[in-house]
Design a protein around this motif. Structure first.
Motif, PDB file in Angstrom:
ATOM      1  N   GLU A  10       0.839  -1.199   0.000  1.00 34.14           N
ATOM      2  CA  GLU A  10       0.000   0.000   0.000  1.00 34.14           C
ATOM      3  C   GLU A  10       0.870   1.243   0.000  1.00 34.14           C
ATOM      4  O   GLU A  10       1.880   1.316   0.728  1.00 34.14           O
ATOM      5  CB  GLU A  10      -0.943  -0.006   1.200  1.00 34.14           C
ATOM      6  N   LEU A  11       0.458   2.208  -0.806  1.00 33.01           N
ATOM      7  CA  LEU A  11       1.249   3.423  -0.987  1.00 33.01           C
ATOM      8  C   LEU A  11       0.327   4.642  -0.929  1.00 33.01           C
ATOM      9  O   LEU A  11      -0.545   4.810  -1.781  1.00 33.01           O
ATOM     10  CB  LEU A  11       1.963   3.367  -2.339  1.00 33.01           C
ATOM     11  N   PRO A  12       0.471   5.520   0.070  1.00 32.19           N
ATOM     12  CA  PRO A  12      -0.357   6.733   0.144  1.00 32.19           C
ATOM     13  C   PRO A  12       0.269   7.865  -0.682  1.00 32.19           C
ATOM     14  O   PRO A  12       1.413   8.255  -0.468  1.00 32.19           O
ATOM     15  CB  PRO A  12      -0.353   7.066   1.634  1.00 32.19           C
ATOM     16  N   ILE A  13      -0.493   8.401  -1.629  1.00 30.93           N
ATOM     17  CA  ILE A  13      -0.005   9.480  -2.506  1.00 30.93           C
ATOM     18  C   ILE A  13      -0.850  10.728  -2.262  1.00 30.93           C
ATOM     19  O   ILE A  13      -2.084  10.666  -2.195  1.00 30.93           O
ATOM     20  CB  ILE A  13      -0.085   9.061  -3.988  1.00 30.93           C
ATOM     21  N   ARG A  14      -0.171  11.854  -2.144  1.00 33.17           N
ATOM     22  CA  ARG A  14      -0.853  13.106  -1.832  1.00 33.17           C
ATOM     23  C   ARG A  14      -1.720  13.558  -3.001  1.00 33.17           C
ATOM     24  O   ARG A  14      -1.366  13.388  -4.175  1.00 33.17           O
ATOM     25  CB  ARG A  14       0.185  14.184  -1.501  1.00 33.17           C
ATOM     26  N   TYR A  15      -2.866  14.145  -2.676  1.00 28.75           N
ATOM     27  CA  TYR A  15      -3.721  14.737  -3.705  1.00 28.75           C
ATOM     28  C   TYR A  15      -2.946  15.840  -4.443  1.00 28.75           C
ATOM     29  O   TYR A  15      -2.213  16.610  -3.825  1.00 28.75           O
ATOM     30  CB  TYR A  15      -4.988  15.336  -3.084  1.00 28.75           C
ATOM     31  N   GLY A  16      -3.150  15.923  -5.758  1.00 29.93           N
ATOM     32  CA  GLY A  16      -2.448  16.898  -6.573  1.00 29.93           C
ATOM     33  C   GLY A  16      -1.244  16.303  -7.284  1.00 29.93           C
ATOM     34  O   GLY A  16      -0.672  16.947  -8.175  1.00 29.93           O
ATOM     35  N   SER A  17      -0.866  15.093  -6.920  1.00 29.84           N
ATOM     36  CA  SER A  17       0.244  14.428  -7.599  1.00 29.84           C
ATOM     37  C   SER A  17      -0.217  13.900  -8.951  1.00 29.84           C
ATOM     38  O   SER A  17      -1.416  13.798  -9.233  1.00 29.84           O
ATOM     39  CB  SER A  17       0.770  13.270  -6.747  1.00 29.84           C
ATOM     40  N   ASP A  18       0.741  13.570  -9.790  1.00 31.09           N
ATOM     41  CA  ASP A  18       0.445  13.028 -11.119  1.00 31.09           C
ATOM     42  C   ASP A  18       0.038  11.560 -10.953  1.00 31.09           C
ATOM     43  O   ASP A  18       0.892  10.681 -10.794  1.00 31.09           O
ATOM     44  CB  ASP A  18       1.675  13.150 -12.018  1.00 31.09           C
ATOM     45  N   MET A  19      -1.267  11.277 -11.001  1.00 33.10           N
ATOM     46  CA  MET A  19      -1.772   9.944 -10.743  1.00 33.10           C
ATOM     47  C   MET A  19      -1.413   8.958 -11.855  1.00 33.10           C
ATOM     48  O   MET A  19      -1.089   7.797 -11.602  1.00 33.10           O
ATOM     49  CB  MET A  19      -3.296   9.976 -10.556  1.00 33.10           C
ATOM     50  N   ASP A  20      -1.498   9.403 -13.109  1.00 31.97           N
ATOM     51  CA  ASP A  20      -1.171   8.514 -14.222  1.00 31.97           C
ATOM     52  C   ASP A  20       0.299   8.087 -14.174  1.00 31.97           C
ATOM     53  O   ASP A  20       0.636   6.928 -14.435  1.00 31.97           O
ATOM     54  CB  ASP A  20      -1.467   9.203 -15.559  1.00 31.97           C
ATOM     55  N   LEU A  21       1.162   9.039 -13.827  1.00 37.35           N
ATOM     56  CA  LEU A  21       2.580   8.724 -13.715  1.00 37.35           C
ATOM     57  C   LEU A  21       2.823   7.744 -12.556  1.00 37.35           C
ATOM     58  O   LEU A  21       3.635   6.816 -12.658  1.00 37.35           O
ATOM     59  CB  LEU A  21       3.382  10.003 -13.500  1.00 37.35           C
ATOM     60  N   THR A  22       2.089   7.951 -11.466  1.00 35.99           N
ATOM     61  CA  THR A  22       2.221   7.050 -10.312  1.00 35.99           C
ATOM     62  C   THR A  22       1.827   5.620 -10.682  1.00 35.99           C
ATOM     63  O   THR A  22       2.539   4.661 -10.358  1.00 35.99           O
ATOM     64  CB  THR A  22       1.334   7.537  -9.152  1.00 35.99           C
ATOM     65  N   LYS A  23       0.708   5.482 -11.376  1.00 36.02           N
ATOM     66  CA  LYS A  23       0.257   4.150 -11.782  1.00 36.02           C
ATOM     67  C   LYS A  23       1.258   3.484 -12.708  1.00 36.02           C
ATOM     68  O   LYS A  23       1.566   2.294 -12.551  1.00 36.02           O
ATOM     69  CB  LYS A  23      -1.116   4.248 -12.472  1.00 36.02           C
ATOM     70  N   SER A  24       1.785   4.224 -13.644  1.00 36.26           N
ATOM     71  CA  SER A  24       2.741   3.638 -14.589  1.00 36.26           C
ATOM     72  C   SER A  24       4.027   3.205 -13.894  1.00 36.26           C
ATOM     73  O   SER A  24       4.602   2.155 -14.218  1.00 36.26           O
ATOM     74  CB  SER A  24       3.053   4.644 -15.708  1.00 36.26           C
ATOM     75  N   ILE A  25       4.473   3.981 -12.914  1.00 35.44           N
ATOM     76  CA  ILE A  25       5.693   3.626 -12.183  1.00 35.44           C
ATOM     77  C   ILE A  25       5.488   2.335 -11.387  1.00 35.44           C
ATOM     78  O   ILE A  25       6.326   1.420 -11.426  1.00 35.44           O
ATOM     79  CB  ILE A  25       6.112   4.775 -11.239  1.00 35.44           C
TER      80      ILE A  25
END
Length: 306
Positions: free
Chosen positions: A184-199
């Motif tokens: 599980e990875l908590p990502i802050r709102y406003g971050s690039d979500m598509d980039l996060t998913k691809s990584i």
């Protein structure tokens, strides 16, 4: 005819009953003698090891004496001898029921192949790797307890084989030597979500490709052998919106003995990739925002009565 006379006549007409009564009296005397000797040794011997061995020795000698007395006492009557052997066998079965269950459990483990040395199992609330299975005990190298994850605690546990009949047995390696795990990875709102998913998907696919490939054929065999639905073997990613951050959940398959190391590897690679995005992706953490501090009024009038 009084009750006593009737009882004597009844016993005289049934010699087997009288014989059994005399044998029970002898049995009580011998057992009482064993207990008295054990208590005497307990008081007189100060060394714990010697005291334990002496008490056990007296106990064994007492049981041997009882067996000899039984054979001697009933050797003259085949009918009586057969009856007492049946009673004696029932008594032994009741007394040694745990031992008998353990031996039966070892046979069951061997025939059904419930587990074998090298398997990781959880039984009777104890989790560990099986290192030996004999006719009475299963020996395990314990994992967990006061250490985190799936590390060895250093304790070797001997568990009666009778427990295979008394509760569930969790086998981490039989038929399918892989388990599903989650990250599980908590990502802050406003971050690039598509980039996060691809990584996350890219790192998971690269790091887990060997486990994914090896587990597919194993899982196909499990589906053919058992009445079970097919499952997703490839890594899957899901997203959950919370009040504080976006929760990324990566579900993947891994070797049952490499769960801790694999999770560490995934976290480390994802961390390095996030740091290289130059702020496009930010990890979230729990924060408390104070909107307003309430005003506090103090009355410092010295003339006010206390």
């Amino acid at each position: 005819m009084t009750n006593i006379e009737y009882l004597k006549e009844w016993i005289g007409a049934n010699p087997l009953v009288w014989s059994m009564i005399k044998f029970l009296i002898i049995l009580i005397i011998v057992l009482t003698g064993i207990q008295l000797v054990r208590r005497y040794l307990k008081r007189k011997i100060s060394n714990a090891i010697i005291r334990y061995k002496a008490q056990k020795g007296i106990e064994i000698l007492g049981y041997v004496l009882l067996v000899l007395l039984t054979f001697t006492y009933f050797s003259g009557a085949i009918k009586d001898f057969t009856i007492i052997i049946g009673l004696f066998t029932a008594g032994i079965a009741f007394t040694l029921q745990e031992l008998i269950l353990s031996i039966a459990g070892s046979i069951y483990i061997f025939l059904v192949q419930v587990y074998k040395p090298g398997d990781r199992i959880e039984i009777n609330g104890i989790k560990g790797d099986v290192i030996d299975v004999d006719s009475i005990y299963t020996t395990m190298m314990e994992i967990g307890q006061w250490v985190s994850s799936d590390n060895y605690s250093g304790r070797i546990v001997k568990l009666s084989n009778a427990f295979v009949f008394k509760g569930p047995i969790y086998n981490y390696s039989k038929d399918f030597p892989f388990i599903w795990d989650e990250l599980e990875l908590p990502i802050r709102y406003g971050s690039d979500m598509d980039l996060t998913k691809s990584i996350i998907i890219k790192i998971a696919s690269e790091s887990l490709s060997e486990y994914t490939a090896n587990s597919k054929s194993e899982w196909e065999s499990v589906v053919k052998k058992y009445y079970i639905e097919d499952a997703q073997i490839d890594p899957t990613l899901s997203i959950k919106l919370t009040d504080n951050w976006i929760q990324f959940n990566l579900r993947y398959i891994v070797d049952f003995k490499k769960r801790r190391f694999t999770k560490y590897l995934l976290y480390d690679k994802i961390r390095m990739e996030i740091e290289n995005t130059n702020g496009k992706i930010n990890l979230a953490s729990s924060t408390i925002e104070i909107i307003k501090i309430p005003e506090i009024k103090l009355n410092l009038d010295k003339n006010q009565d206390l």
